[in-house]
Design an enzyme around this catalytic site. Sequence first.
Site, mmCIF file in Angstrom:
data_model
loop_
_atom_site.group_PDB
_atom_site.id
_atom_site.type_symbol
_atom_site.label_atom_id
_atom_site.label_comp_id
_atom_site.label_asym_id
_atom_site.label_seq_id
_atom_site.Cartn_x
_atom_site.Cartn_y
_atom_site.Cartn_z
ATOM 1 N N HIS A 43 -13.004 -6.177 -2.241
ATOM 2 C CA HIS A 43 -13.506 -6.994 -3.348
ATOM 3 C C HIS A 43 -14.698 -6.311 -4.021
ATOM 4 O O HIS A 43 -14.809 -6.281 -5.241
ATOM 5 C CB HIS A 43 -13.925 -8.375 -2.843
ATOM 6 C CG HIS A 43 -12.885 -9.028 -1.981
ATOM 7 N ND1 HIS A 43 -13.199 -9.841 -0.910
ATOM 8 C CD2 HIS A 43 -11.535 -8.972 -2.016
ATOM 9 C CE1 HIS A 43 -12.082 -10.266 -0.344
ATOM 10 N NE2 HIS A 43 -11.066 -9.745 -0.983
ATOM 11 N N ASP A 59 -15.300 -12.547 -9.110
ATOM 12 C CA ASP A 59 -14.044 -12.125 -8.507
ATOM 13 C C ASP A 59 -13.249 -13.374 -8.115
ATOM 14 O O ASP A 59 -13.696 -14.505 -8.325
ATOM 15 C CB ASP A 59 -14.268 -11.151 -7.352
ATOM 16 C CG ASP A 59 -14.823 -11.791 -6.078
ATOM 17 O OD1 ASP A 59 -14.917 -13.035 -6.000
ATOM 18 O OD2 ASP A 59 -15.166 -11.042 -5.136
ATOM 19 N N GLN A 65 -12.270 7.787 1.684
ATOM 20 C CA GLN A 65 -10.851 7.859 1.336
ATOM 21 C C GLN A 65 -10.590 8.490 -0.023
ATOM 22 O O GLN A 65 -9.692 9.319 -0.169
ATOM 23 C CB GLN A 65 -10.254 6.450 1.385
ATOM 24 C CG GLN A 65 -8.788 6.374 0.994
ATOM 25 C CD GLN A 65 -8.199 5.037 1.323
ATOM 26 O OE1 GLN A 65 -8.013 4.702 2.483
ATOM 27 N NE2 GLN A 65 -7.895 4.239 0.308
ATOM 28 N N HIS A 69 -1.786 0.521 4.366
ATOM 29 C CA HIS A 69 -1.629 -0.929 4.500
ATOM 30 C C HIS A 69 -1.270 -1.587 3.173
ATOM 31 O O HIS A 69 -0.957 -2.769 3.133
ATOM 32 C CB HIS A 69 -2.923 -1.532 5.034
ATOM 33 C CG HIS A 69 -4.075 -1.411 4.085
ATOM 34 N ND1 HIS A 69 -4.469 -0.197 3.539
ATOM 35 C CD2 HIS A 69 -4.913 -2.336 3.552
ATOM 36 C CE1 HIS A 69 -5.494 -0.393 2.741
ATOM 37 N NE2 HIS A 69 -5.782 -1.673 2.721
ATOM 38 N N TRP A 81 -4.498 -3.250 -2.611
ATOM 39 C CA TRP A 81 -4.320 -2.786 -3.987
ATOM 40 C C TRP A 81 -5.283 -1.662 -4.345
ATOM 41 O O TRP A 81 -4.927 -0.744 -5.086
ATOM 42 C CB TRP A 81 -4.454 -3.951 -4.963
ATOM 43 C CG TRP A 81 -3.993 -3.614 -6.351
ATOM 44 C CD1 TRP A 81 -4.742 -3.623 -7.495
ATOM 45 C CD2 TRP A 81 -2.671 -3.221 -6.755
ATOM 46 N NE1 TRP A 81 -3.982 -3.255 -8.586
ATOM 47 C CE2 TRP A 81 -2.696 -2.995 -8.154
ATOM 48 C CE3 TRP A 81 -1.473 -3.027 -6.070
ATOM 49 C CZ2 TRP A 81 -1.570 -2.604 -8.874
ATOM 50 C CZ3 TRP A 81 -0.348 -2.622 -6.782
ATOM 51 C CH2 TRP A 81 -0.409 -2.415 -8.165
ATOM 52 N N GLU A 88 -5.742 4.104 -5.674
ATOM 53 C CA GLU A 88 -6.317 5.416 -5.372
ATOM 54 C C GLU A 88 -5.209 6.430 -5.092
ATOM 55 O O GLU A 88 -5.300 7.601 -5.475
ATOM 56 C CB GLU A 88 -7.259 5.313 -4.176
ATOM 57 C CG GLU A 88 -8.579 4.617 -4.484
ATOM 58 C CD GLU A 88 -9.457 4.435 -3.261
ATOM 59 O OE1 GLU A 88 -9.095 4.940 -2.179
ATOM 60 O OE2 GLU A 88 -10.502 3.771 -3.376
ATOM 61 N N GLU A 119 -2.127 -9.995 0.515
ATOM 62 C CA GLU A 119 -0.987 -9.873 -0.400
ATOM 63 C C GLU A 119 -0.234 -8.556 -0.179
ATOM 64 O O GLU A 119 0.582 -8.152 -1.008
ATOM 65 C CB GLU A 119 -1.490 -9.968 -1.856
ATOM 66 C CG GLU A 119 -1.927 -8.684 -2.513
ATOM 67 C CD GLU A 119 -3.222 -8.051 -2.000
ATOM 68 O OE1 GLU A 119 -3.666 -7.064 -2.600
ATOM 69 O OE2 GLU A 119 -3.786 -8.538 -0.998
ATOM 70 N N GLN A 120 -0.460 -7.901 0.943
ATOM 71 C CA GLN A 120 0.049 -6.541 1.136
ATOM 72 C C GLN A 120 1.569 -6.460 1.242
ATOM 73 O O GLN A 120 2.167 -5.456 0.846
ATOM 74 C CB GLN A 120 -0.629 -5.908 2.354
ATOM 75 C CG GLN A 120 -2.122 -5.681 2.132
ATOM 76 C CD GLN A 120 -2.895 -5.429 3.408
ATOM 77 O OE1 GLN A 120 -2.307 -5.159 4.464
ATOM 78 N NE2 GLN A 120 -4.216 -5.536 3.345
#
Length: 478
Positions: free
Chosen positions: A19, A112, A353, A368, A371, A376, A392-393
């Site tokens: 987030h 958010d 990352q 995983h 989003w 990325e 929501e994966q």
Amino acid sequence: MELHNSKHMVLLSSTGLGHLIPVIELGKRFLFHHNFKVTILAVTSQTSEAETQILNSSPCHVIQIPSPDLTGLVHQNDAVVARICIMMRAAVPAIKSIISKITPRPSALIVDLFGTESIPIARELNILSYVYVATHAWLLALLVYSPVLDVQVKGQYVDLTEPLKIPGCSPIRPEDVVDPMLDRNDRQYKEYLTIGNGIQKSDGVLANTWEELQRKDLQALRDGGLLSKVLNMRIPIYAVGPLVRQPELEPSSSTKSLLTWLDQQPNESVLYVSFGSGGTMSYEQMKEMALGLEMSGTRFVWVVRAPNEGATDAAFFTTGGHDNDDKMCKYLPEGFVLRTREMGRLVPEWAQQETILSHGSIGGFLSHCGWGSTLESIINGVPLVTWPLYSEQRMNATLLAEELGVGVRPKVLPTKEVVGREEIARLVREVIGQNEKVKSNPVRRRVKEIQHSAVSALSKGGSSYVALSQVAKTIGRE
């Protein structure tokens, strides 16, 4: 008469890297591209080292709001979504107090998804309010339509035999629904519906996607679209993504060592393995993952986190804690570290990352499917092996593998069954094969096409650049 600073806005972020990072990146776009003064209010858990590092490095003005005392408000078994919603609700008085004291008053508040209950503060202060949805338009469509589904559907969503239909959008399989919809009796489901209802109380929505990627879903949501008509939804929807964190200008010493190793590997030959800021897996699945990577014969970089036999999001509030190589070895099969010392590198807990994914030797990402990580990967032209764990994966994994064609997926959901080493090795080889196979790999070709689309959208004159410029002009006129 209240004085407003038309070039000053406040962004509100809930806790968690998934987030916080998108909110900071949105703030940076307003700061550097549209000359706004940006203040970020971050409600933090203060238990995540990675969260603290990212907040301290932000070029925007950051005000941290420590998590309110949730004693008596949060139950031991409450899921992450419920905990964050309750935390953000309890922080509303502190948020209001801080914004009220800013002089001259900012002209907009952007929250958010978990901050929608702060929208009334903007109304009281006579400033614009927007919701920043740091994910894709298909999820936004499901979210705002969920209060209708709540009335229409009887029983549990996961027991349905037919996909859930969303007007103007792709239907969603019952097993792919977001975590709060898995159990309608759970507290987080009610919190989820509150978010869905709260979005329409804003003056507009900014989504971390782009026109060319999800035109169908965006059209359904906008005035005149099928979903918009059903909901009588009149607020503008702006696609402003993909907003992702940029590689570090000065990598950490451990990252520098890893980059030196990556420099020595062939182009697009290394698989990056990471499960985000909170993802965890069982000991048995970790064992199969290790042996599958070894069996694939593929070079890899694996961000290793302690296994957890219960929740798949067990590390959500503690990302970035320190671990060491000796401790990591205890989680892995006997002899694995020694046998793979030439072909792989292990990183404890958390990695930079965005810096790793941008390296030319990275050829695939076992992810995983959060989003932020997905974007990325796409922005760097890296295809995915989808491994959804929570939130929501599962929906993201379906979008990536079945609609966009930029990823491959296991035959079973990793949250339902242990995925065996042979299956893992097969998936890795499918994404990263021999050089001649890589060139003809349809998943790799497709991700390069979408990468070009993403870069174009953000460039001056691109769809996302224009959309954010429209928001900036609207706020600036206030």
